[in-house]
Design a protein around this motif. Sequence first.
Motif, mmCIF file in Angstrom:
data_model
loop_
_atom_site.group_PDB
_atom_site.id
_atom_site.type_symbol
_atom_site.label_atom_id
_atom_site.label_comp_id
_atom_site.label_asym_id
_atom_site.label_seq_id
_atom_site.Cartn_x
_atom_site.Cartn_y
_atom_site.Cartn_z
ATOM 1 N N PRO A 164 -84.527 -62.290 -36.262
ATOM 2 C CA PRO A 164 -85.779 -62.114 -35.506
ATOM 3 C C PRO A 164 -86.997 -62.582 -36.293
ATOM 4 O O PRO A 164 -87.063 -62.437 -37.515
ATOM 5 N N VAL A 165 -87.968 -63.136 -35.586
ATOM 6 C CA VAL A 165 -89.239 -63.569 -36.175
ATOM 7 C C VAL A 165 -90.352 -63.135 -35.222
ATOM 8 O O VAL A 165 -90.240 -63.311 -34.005
ATOM 9 N N SER A 166 -91.432 -62.572 -35.752
ATOM 10 C CA SER A 166 -92.593 -62.192 -34.945
ATOM 11 C C SER A 166 -93.847 -62.825 -35.536
ATOM 12 O O SER A 166 -93.931 -63.046 -36.749
ATOM 13 N N ALA A 167 -94.810 -63.114 -34.686
ATOM 14 C CA ALA A 167 -96.071 -63.714 -35.147
ATOM 15 C C ALA A 167 -97.215 -63.183 -34.293
ATOM 16 O O ALA A 167 -97.065 -62.965 -33.085
ATOM 17 N N ARG A 168 -98.369 -62.992 -34.934
ATOM 18 C CA ARG A 168 -99.575 -62.560 -34.239
ATOM 19 C C ARG A 168 -100.310 -63.759 -33.639
ATOM 20 O O ARG A 168 -100.105 -64.907 -34.034
ATOM 21 N N ARG A 169 -101.201 -63.476 -32.714
ATOM 22 C CA ARG A 169 -102.008 -64.520 -32.107
ATOM 23 C C ARG A 169 -102.784 -65.299 -33.184
ATOM 24 O O ARG A 169 -103.384 -64.708 -34.080
ATOM 25 N N GLY A 170 -102.708 -66.612 -33.110
ATOM 26 C CA GLY A 170 -103.408 -67.472 -34.053
ATOM 27 C C GLY A 170 -102.600 -67.809 -35.296
ATOM 28 O O GLY A 170 -103.000 -68.690 -36.073
ATOM 29 N N GLU A 171 -101.491 -67.144 -35.502
ATOM 30 C CA GLU A 171 -100.682 -67.397 -36.708
ATOM 31 C C GLU A 171 -99.938 -68.720 -36.576
ATOM 32 O O GLU A 171 -99.422 -69.059 -35.512
ATOM 33 N N VAL A 172 -99.885 -69.467 -37.671
ATOM 34 C CA VAL A 172 -99.180 -70.749 -37.689
ATOM 35 C C VAL A 172 -97.708 -70.512 -38.014
ATOM 36 O O VAL A 172 -97.363 -69.887 -39.023
ATOM 37 N N LEU A 173 -96.837 -70.996 -37.134
ATOM 38 C CA LEU A 173 -95.395 -70.832 -37.316
ATOM 39 C C LEU A 173 -94.768 -72.010 -38.050
ATOM 40 O O LEU A 173 -93.788 -71.840 -38.776
ATOM 41 N N MET A 174 -95.278 -73.187 -37.838
ATOM 42 C CA MET A 174 -94.801 -74.394 -38.508
ATOM 43 C C MET A 174 -96.000 -75.292 -38.799
ATOM 44 O O MET A 174 -96.961 -75.316 -38.028
ATOM 45 N N THR A 175 -95.925 -76.029 -39.889
ATOM 46 C CA THR A 175 -97.014 -76.930 -40.273
ATOM 47 C C THR A 175 -96.476 -78.347 -40.393
ATOM 48 O O THR A 175 -95.432 -78.571 -41.032
ATOM 49 N N ALA A 176 -97.161 -79.285 -39.775
ATOM 50 C CA ALA A 176 -96.757 -80.685 -39.848
ATOM 51 C C ALA A 176 -96.640 -81.135 -41.303
ATOM 52 O O ALA A 176 -97.507 -80.836 -42.126
#
Length: 535
Positions: free
Chosen positions: A434-446
Amino acid sequence: MNTGRARHTGLRTLFGTWLLANTAVWSFTLALGVHAYVVAGPGAVGLVAAARLLPGALAAPLAGRLVDRADRSRLAALAAGGQATCLGLIAGAIALEAPLALIAVLAAAWSCGLRVLRPALQAMLPTLAQSTRELARASAHWSATDSSGFLLAMAGAGAGLAAYGPAPVVAVAAVLSGIAGACALRLPAVPPIAPEETAEPESPLAAALGGLRAIRTERALRAPLGMLTALLLLEGTSEVQLVVLAIDDLGMGEGGPGLLNVGFGVGGLIASVLLLVLLRRRGYGLALLVGALVFAAGLVLVGRGGAAVAIAALVPMGIGFSLVQTGAMAVVPRLADDAVMGRVYALFEVLNAGAAGVGSLLAPLLVELLGARNGLAVTGAGFALATMLARRSLANLDAGQEQADRIRALLRGLPATAPLPLPMLERLVRGVRPVSARRGEVLMTAGEPGEDFMIIESGHVEIVGHQRVIGPGDGFGEIALLRDVPRTATVRALDDVHLWALGRRTFLAAVTGWPDARRAADDVVEGYLQRPASS
């Protein structure tokens, strides 16, 4: 095998193969027990049963390794042909009044073939099923087929023994095994799914014992395995005790054991319907608990009256036995990887042969000390007590399945993973985190290395610079994994999101190892790359 029609044809052929083979198994088992009893008495029944079972227990780990490395359909055909040859020789030996020891040696060779045939067919079921629901139905059909073979054998072989004696019955069993081998040749080729890469190569011994390692790693497998062990031990004792009960106590003659066991076969057919009801309501844990208690009740009652009472009591015994045996078999694909599934089923064969063989050796002692009637009642009561002590472990067997069902549905909705066979899909279900993220959080970066493929369960994310917003049921991150390049875009959460992550190795092993999935994934990647990025 990828189309629904081809899968269903394969399942029908598989069930037909097992119906013929299992009818032969039980016809031979009954005929051998009666022949041993007539020639040398109750003690000989236990000894030939042990000879029929225990060598197969020793051969089962090697058999499981073969099932996990070879084409399972061709292996099943070869095993059935070998069984047919052994049975033909045994029929001739009985007709010629050969020593019982020679017949026992041939029975041991026959047993080794069974330890290959049954795991090979069982391990094919998950690949021929498309979903867990379809696998549950296939397991119920397997139970019905198993019980039908038993019922046909008890009725047909029982009548044949009364009219013609053991040799012709065993000869018919040889013919049935040969036809089963021919049917197995018509099964679709089902090579096992390759294992994920391991750090070190396994030794032959370690590879053969892969089933034990799977049991040690996956604790949830221990409860059904323990329940099945106890059940098979009682099957071994009751098999001998019922021969004595039918012939001596009830005066039913040589055909009595077969007639007595008709009730067992009828119970098994009822269990195939009951299994689906229990699985829909609660799951495998409830099926195992109910099955064990119902079997124990029948075992207590079977010797409490005349022939009619005994036949009636064998109906709940058949229901309970089939629920436990099929429930334990059906839960394996959910908990064990396909790469070791043959060896897990082979471990079941070790129990099938070993526990039942030990039980058959104990049975004459129980008959001597308690008599057939009381011995059956005492063992049944003991099994009921052990089942109640294990009820919590059985209840835990279905923990977390609602979550697993959601993950399966998400994976089936993605182009890259939708075509995967069920065993490979189950590998992915076990491999996600499982993975969770808040609004505005970057999940992956180019530009960063790609390590995971992400599946969105709730919330929405933005593919920055591509004017794309994706949400529940969508996936992202496959381009870097499939093309082995850095991340091609930055992904940011637009609101609170919950995702499931698949690691690089697990994702690539699944998608690149299955042609339809690889083509679908490549089409998705090409579609993404052809879209122009926004300025």
